[in-house]
Design a protein around this motif. Structure first.
Motif: not given
Length: 312
Positions: A91, A118, A129, A178-179, A224, A227, A229
Motif C-alpha cells: 500500500a 483503499t 476497506s 490494510c489501512l 487513503k 493498494h 491488492n
C-alpha cells in the motif's frame, strides 16, 4: 512523544514495502511517528533491504512466517505511540495519511478505531476497506450467486456495503487491516489480533471485538492508500486463505449450529462457482478452490497449535 506507531508486516515484498515507506516518510506530516516493520521470515532478503534503504525504520525479524495478525502483535509489542496504524506492505500512502487519521481521531476520540480508504491503480476507491460483519443472509446470497450477479445491491450483496459512500465519514461495521488506526491501549486491552488467524478475517474479528468493548469503527475518507491488492498471494492461494479466515471466524464467533449452516452455505457457493467454471470453461480457479475444500473448511489451526510469539 510519539503520536502514531506505524506497523507494517513484510513478506517477500521488499520493493513494494520500501516504495510505500519512502512515500510515507517523504510526506510532511503533523504527526510524530515511528515505523516498525515486522519481517515474516521473508526469503527474498526483505529485512536486509529495508534496513539498508530505510535506516530510520525499526525492523523486527521473525524466525518463521506467522501470518498477518500475529506479526502485527509482535510489532505492537515494540510500539510506543498513542495509536497504532496498520499499513499493508503493498500500500502506497496518498497525501498525509498519518495527519488525516490523527486529526480525525483527535476530533472524534470516542471512535477509537479508524478505517482508511483503499484505492486501485486508477485512483478509484476499490470498495475493499470496509465490510459488514458476516451474516447467514450474506452467506445465503453468496451460496445462490446473488451477491455476484447483483453486486451493487445492498440487499443481495450485504458484505461489501455497496450503498455506503466511501467519501463520507461515519461509523462502519468493520474495517480492513490494510489501512487501520486503533488506540494502542484498546489494541492491548483486546489482546491484539486473535492468534487463531493466519491471514484474513482477523480484522473483521478485531472490529467486532472492539465494537463489543464500546468502540465505534469509523471511516476516515481523507486517509487513503493506493493498494496493489494481494501482491503476496496467488489467485487460488489467496481465495483458499480468505475462506480459511472466514471459517475460522465462524468457529470462534458463531454458535456451533449457526457455524455449521454458514460453512454449508460457503460450500454451496464454491460448488456452484466450480460447476459453472466446468460448464463455461471460464474462471477455472474456482475448480481448484473447490478441490481444496477440506483445507478451507477446517479453517486455521487453533492458537494452541501455533507457536507463541516468545518462541519466534
Amino acid at each position: 512523544m510519539i503520536d502514531v506507531s506505524v506497523v507494517v508486516v513484510s513478506y517477500n515484498t521488499s520493493e513494494l514495502t520500501i516504495r510505500g515507506l519512502k512515500t510515507l516518510i517523504g510526506q510532511p506530516s503533523i504527526a510524530a511517528y515511528e515505523v516498525i516493520v515486522v519481517d515474516n521470515a521473508s526469503t527474498d532478503g526483505s529485512a536486509d533491504a529495508i534496513e539498508a534503504a530505510l535506516p530510520e525504520v525499526r525492523v523486527v525479524r521473525l524466525a518463521r512466517n506467522v501470518g498477518f495478525g500475529r506479526a502485527v502483535n509482535a510489532g505492537a509489542a515494540h510500539a510506543t505511540g498513542t495509536y497504532l496504524m496498520l499499513l499493508n506492505p503493498d500500500a502506497e500512502p496518498v497525501g498525509d495519511v498519518l495527519g488525516a487519521f490523527l486529526t480525525f481521531a483527535r476530533a472524534v476520540p470516542e471512535s477509537r478505531v479508524y478505517v482508511g480508504r483503499t484505492l486501485d491503480l486508477h485512483g478509484e476507491d476499490d470498495g475493499r476497506s470496509i465490510y459488514a460483519l458476516p451474516s447467514l443472509w450474506g452467506y445465503l446470497c453468496f451460496a445462490t450467486g446473488l451477491s455476484t450477479v447483483f453486486r451493487r445491491s445492498a440487499l443481495l450483496n450485504p458484505e461489501e456495503l455497496p450503498d455506503r459512500p466511501r467519501d463520507l465519514a461515519g461509523p462502519v461495521p468493520a474495517g480492513s487491516g490494510c489501512l487501520l488506526l486503533i488506540e494502542r491501549a484498546l489494541f492491548t486491552a483486546l489482546g491484539g489480533f486473535t492468534p487463531d488467524y493466519f491471514m484474513y478475517s482477523e480484522d473483521i474479528d478485531l472490529s467486532q471485538r472492539a465494537t463489543a468493548a464500546g468502540a465505534t469503527p469509523t471511516l476516515v475518507p481523507d486517509a487513503k492508500v493506493l493498494h496493489v491488492n494481494g501482491a503476496s498471494s496467488t489467485s487460488v492461494g489467496k481465495r483458499v486463505m480468505v475462506l480459511r479466515g472466514k471459517t475460522t471466524y465462524l468457529r470462534l464467533r458463531w454458535s456451533p449450529g449457526k457455524a455449521r449452516a454458514g460453512r454449508a452455505l460457503l460450500v454451496a457457493g464454491i460448488g456452484i462457482r466450480a460447476a459453472g467454471a466446468r460448464v463455461t470453461g471460464r474462471a477455472g480457479y474456482w475448480r481448484e478452490v473447490w478441490s481444496q475444500r477440506r483445507t478451507w473448511l477446517a479453517g486455521w489451526p487453533p492458537a494452541a497449535e501455533m507457536p507463541t510469539i516468545q518462541e519466534l
